[in-house]
Write a protein that holds these residues in place. Structure first.
Motif, PDB file in Angstrom:
ATOM      1  N   ALA A   7     -10.170   0.471   9.216  1.00  0.00           N
ATOM      2  CA  ALA A   7     -10.340  -0.716   8.108  1.00  0.00           C
ATOM      3  C   ALA A   7      -9.444  -1.512   8.125  1.00  0.00           C
ATOM      4  N   ASP A   8      -9.613  -3.120   8.553  1.00  0.00           N
ATOM      5  CA  ASP A   8      -8.327  -3.887   8.260  1.00  0.00           C
ATOM      6  C   ASP A   8      -9.038  -5.442   9.099  1.00  0.00           C
ATOM      7  N   ASP A   9      -8.575  -6.555   7.432  1.00  0.00           N
ATOM      8  CA  ASP A   9     -10.036  -7.885   7.648  1.00  0.00           C
ATOM      9  C   ASP A   9      -8.729  -8.725   8.728  1.00  0.00           C
ATOM     10  N   ILE A  31     -14.145   5.352  17.998  1.00  0.00           N
ATOM     11  CA  ILE A  31     -13.514   4.288  16.808  1.00  0.00           C
ATOM     12  C   ILE A  31     -14.685   3.550  16.074  1.00  0.00           C
ATOM     13  N   TYR A  32     -14.363   3.708  15.352  1.00  0.00           N
ATOM     14  CA  TYR A  32     -15.479   2.962  14.558  1.00  0.00           C
ATOM     15  C   TYR A  32     -14.285   1.743  13.739  1.00  0.00           C
ATOM     16  N   LEU A  33     -14.744   0.247  13.703  1.00  0.00           N
ATOM     17  CA  LEU A  33     -13.965  -0.868  13.572  1.00  0.00           C
ATOM     18  C   LEU A  33     -14.816  -1.160  11.919  1.00  0.00           C
ATOM     19  N   ALA A  34     -13.824  -1.712  10.647  1.00  0.00           N
ATOM     20  CA  ALA A  34     -14.625  -2.576  10.119  1.00  0.00           C
ATOM     21  C   ALA A  34     -13.726  -3.591   9.141  1.00  0.00           C
ATOM     22  N   ASP A  35     -14.098  -4.481   8.887  1.00  0.00           N
ATOM     23  CA  ASP A  35     -13.299  -5.854   8.469  1.00  0.00           C
ATOM     24  C   ASP A  35     -14.071  -5.608   7.396  1.00  0.00           C
ATOM     25  N   ASN A  36     -13.265  -5.241   6.296  1.00  0.00           N
ATOM     26  CA  ASN A  36     -13.294  -4.723   4.534  1.00  0.00           C
ATOM     27  C   ASN A  36     -13.584  -4.089   4.312  1.00  0.00           C
ATOM     28  N   GLY A  37     -13.263  -3.618   3.165  1.00  0.00           N
ATOM     29  CA  GLY A  37     -13.443  -2.303   2.606  1.00  0.00           C
ATOM     30  C   GLY A  37     -15.276  -1.764   2.010  1.00  0.00           C
ATOM     31  N   LEU A  38     -15.785  -2.685   1.977  1.00  0.00           N
ATOM     32  CA  LEU A  38     -16.764  -2.647   1.389  1.00  0.00           C
ATOM     33  C   LEU A  38     -17.258  -1.738   3.471  1.00  0.00           C
ATOM     34  N   ALA A  39     -17.619  -2.836   4.136  1.00  0.00           N
ATOM     35  CA  ALA A  39     -18.203  -2.394   4.827  1.00  0.00           C
ATOM     36  C   ALA A  39     -17.270  -0.690   5.799  1.00  0.00           C
ATOM     37  N   SER A  54      -6.576   2.300   7.340  1.00  0.00           N
ATOM     38  CA  SER A  54      -6.632   1.345   6.650  1.00  0.00           C
ATOM     39  C   SER A  54      -5.828  -0.051   6.240  1.00  0.00           C
ATOM     40  N   ASP A  55      -5.497  -1.114   5.845  1.00  0.00           N
ATOM     41  CA  ASP A  55      -4.707  -1.685   5.175  1.00  0.00           C
ATOM     42  C   ASP A  55      -5.374  -1.435   3.912  1.00  0.00           C
ATOM     43  N   ILE A  56      -3.943  -1.732   3.436  1.00  0.00           N
ATOM     44  CA  ILE A  56      -3.500  -1.640   1.974  1.00  0.00           C
ATOM     45  C   ILE A  56      -4.637  -3.136   1.023  1.00  0.00           C
ATOM     46  N   ARG A  57      -4.425  -4.194   1.582  1.00  0.00           N
ATOM     47  CA  ARG A  57      -4.860  -5.068   1.005  1.00  0.00           C
ATOM     48  C   ARG A  57      -6.314  -5.766   1.367  1.00  0.00           C
ATOM     49  N   MET A  58      -7.411  -5.548   1.641  1.00  0.00           N
ATOM     50  CA  MET A  58      -8.576  -6.247   2.079  1.00  0.00           C
ATOM     51  C   MET A  58      -9.741  -6.479   1.073  1.00  0.00           C
ATOM     52  N   PRO A  59     -10.532  -7.425   1.640  1.00  0.00           N
ATOM     53  CA  PRO A  59     -12.042  -8.130   1.033  1.00  0.00           C
ATOM     54  C   PRO A  59     -12.592  -6.725   0.270  1.00  0.00           C
ATOM     55  N   GLY A  60     -13.544  -7.466  -1.055  1.00  0.00           N
ATOM     56  CA  GLY A  60     -14.503  -5.978  -1.401  1.00  0.00           C
ATOM     57  C   GLY A  60     -13.754  -5.126  -1.624  1.00  0.00           C
ATOM     58  N   LEU A  61     -12.983  -4.153  -1.338  1.00  0.00           N
ATOM     59  CA  LEU A  61     -12.009  -3.242  -2.019  1.00  0.00           C
ATOM     60  C   LEU A  61     -10.546  -3.156  -1.275  1.00  0.00           C
ATOM     61  N   LEU A  66     -10.176   2.381  -1.638  1.00  0.00           N
ATOM     62  CA  LEU A  66     -11.786   2.637  -0.851  1.00  0.00           C
ATOM     63  C   LEU A  66     -11.472   4.250  -0.958  1.00  0.00           C
ATOM     64  N   VAL A  67     -10.168   4.932  -0.949  1.00  0.00           N
ATOM     65  CA  VAL A  67      -9.850   5.949  -0.604  1.00  0.00           C
ATOM     66  C   VAL A  67     -10.177   6.929  -1.993  1.00  0.00           C
ATOM     67  N   GLU A  68     -10.050   6.560  -2.605  1.00  0.00           N
ATOM     68  CA  GLU A  68     -10.507   7.089  -3.987  1.00  0.00           C
ATOM     69  C   GLU A  68     -12.022   7.066  -3.890  1.00  0.00           C
ATOM     70  N   ARG A  69     -12.250   6.241  -3.797  1.00  0.00           N
ATOM     71  CA  ARG A  69     -14.287   6.373  -4.346  1.00  0.00           C
ATOM     72  C   ARG A  69     -14.595   7.691  -2.909  1.00  0.00           C
ATOM     73  N   VAL A  70     -13.833   7.783  -1.627  1.00  0.00           N
ATOM     74  CA  VAL A  70     -14.244   8.947  -1.220  1.00  0.00           C
ATOM     75  C   VAL A  70     -13.815  10.347  -1.150  1.00  0.00           C
ATOM     76  N   SER A  71     -12.906   9.692  -2.397  1.00  0.00           N
ATOM     77  CA  SER A  71     -12.335  11.188  -2.993  1.00  0.00           C
ATOM     78  C   SER A  71     -13.242  12.445  -2.982  1.00  0.00           C
ATOM     79  N   SER A  72     -14.544  12.232  -3.550  1.00  0.00           N
ATOM     80  CA  SER A  72     -15.055  12.724  -4.075  1.00  0.00           C
ATOM     81  C   SER A  72     -16.248  13.805  -2.380  1.00  0.00           C
ATOM     82  N   LEU A  73     -16.447  13.027  -1.312  1.00  0.00           N
ATOM     83  CA  LEU A  73     -16.981  13.658   0.022  1.00  0.00           C
ATOM     84  C   LEU A  73     -16.314  15.225  -0.024  1.00  0.00           C
TER      85      LEU A  73
END
Length: 253
Positions: A7-9, A31-39, A54-61, A66-73
């Motif tokens: 994940a990197d913009d 390998i999956y690719l995402a160009d922003n935090g929400l994707a 994951s890049d630290i600074r990305m649009p969206g999240l 991002l990691v905080e959001r998925v910590s409950s997975l």
């Protein structure tokens, strides 16, 4: 199959990491690719990702959000953060999220590979732990918390440390200066199972660990858990698990 998400913009960074990993990884992977935090979040919620880069600074999240959001997975990815900024606060937060690594741009090929290798090793350790917990004898785990009777605790510890040797109630009773019948009765009262059953279950528990975590042959495992012949070991194992050791290994791995 190993699942990775980058994940990197910045397209150049995403594709560069992807090319490095494609030239290094072997076996089955995607390998999956995402160009922003929400994707990236959407992908993580739909797909069980093993390693997130994951890049630290990305649009969206941001990467940290991002990691905080998925910590409950149920199955959280092992995270590697990348950044163009060497800010201590970022690195400190990454450590809090148990990140595998914090890499600074411009990224070096060897640093990417080393970080992903560590993440995959951590993944394998976690999978192995999960397999072992799934097949653990819960009653034995509870008994290992100690019964409250010092002599019975000593007896159980002796059994756990000498599973490859011949063990009998008479032998333990003599060691503890007890009558053999009294020892057997006391053991059953304190643990809820007979001494012979305890020994057998400890041997089978060790056998399961060896079946799942080593490439030892059935004969070698039988010897290590205290059975003189693999034939008898197989018979005992099948009686308890309704599978032969070889079938059990194949089913669980």
């Amino acid at each position: 199959m190993i699942q990775l998400l980058i994940a990197d913009d910045e397209p150049r960074t995403r594709e560069g990491i992807k090319r490095v990993l494609e030239g290094w990884l072997t076996g089955s992977y995607h390998i999956y690719l995402a160009d922003n935090g929400l994707a990236a979040l959407e992908l993580l919620q739909k797909q069980a990702i093993d390693v997130l880069i994951s890049d630290i600074r990305m649009p969206g999240l941001t990467g940290l959000e991002l990691v905080e959001r998925v910590s409950s997975l149920k199955r959280k990815p092992h995270c590697i953060f990348i950044s163009g900024y060497s800010e201590f606060a970022y690195a400190q937060k990454a450590i809090q999220f148990e990140a595998i690594d914090y890499l600074l741009k411009p990224l070096e090929k060897k640093s990417i590979i080393a970080a992903v290798q560590r993440a995959l090793e951590r993944r394998e350790e976690k999978l192995q732990q999960d397999r072992l917990m799934k097949v653990a004898d819960v009653q034995l785990l509870e008994l290992e918390q100690e019964t409250g009777h010092a002599d019975i605790n000593k007896a159980m510890q002796y059994v756990r440390e000498h599973l490859g040797e011949a063990i009998s109630a008479k032998q333990l009773a003599e060691m503890l200066h007890m009558n053999a019948n009294y020892f057997s009765q006391l053991f059953k009262e304190q643990t809820g199972i007979s001494f012979s059953d305890y020994v057998t279950r400890q041997r089978l528990q060790l056998a399961k660990r060896l079946l799942l975590t080593t490439g030892l042959s059935i004969q070698q495992i039988a010897e290590q858990v205290g059975y003189q012949t693999d034939r008898y070991f197989i018979r005992v194992f099948r009686a308890h698990e309704q599978l032969s050791p070889a079938q059990y290994r194949k089913q669980q791995t």
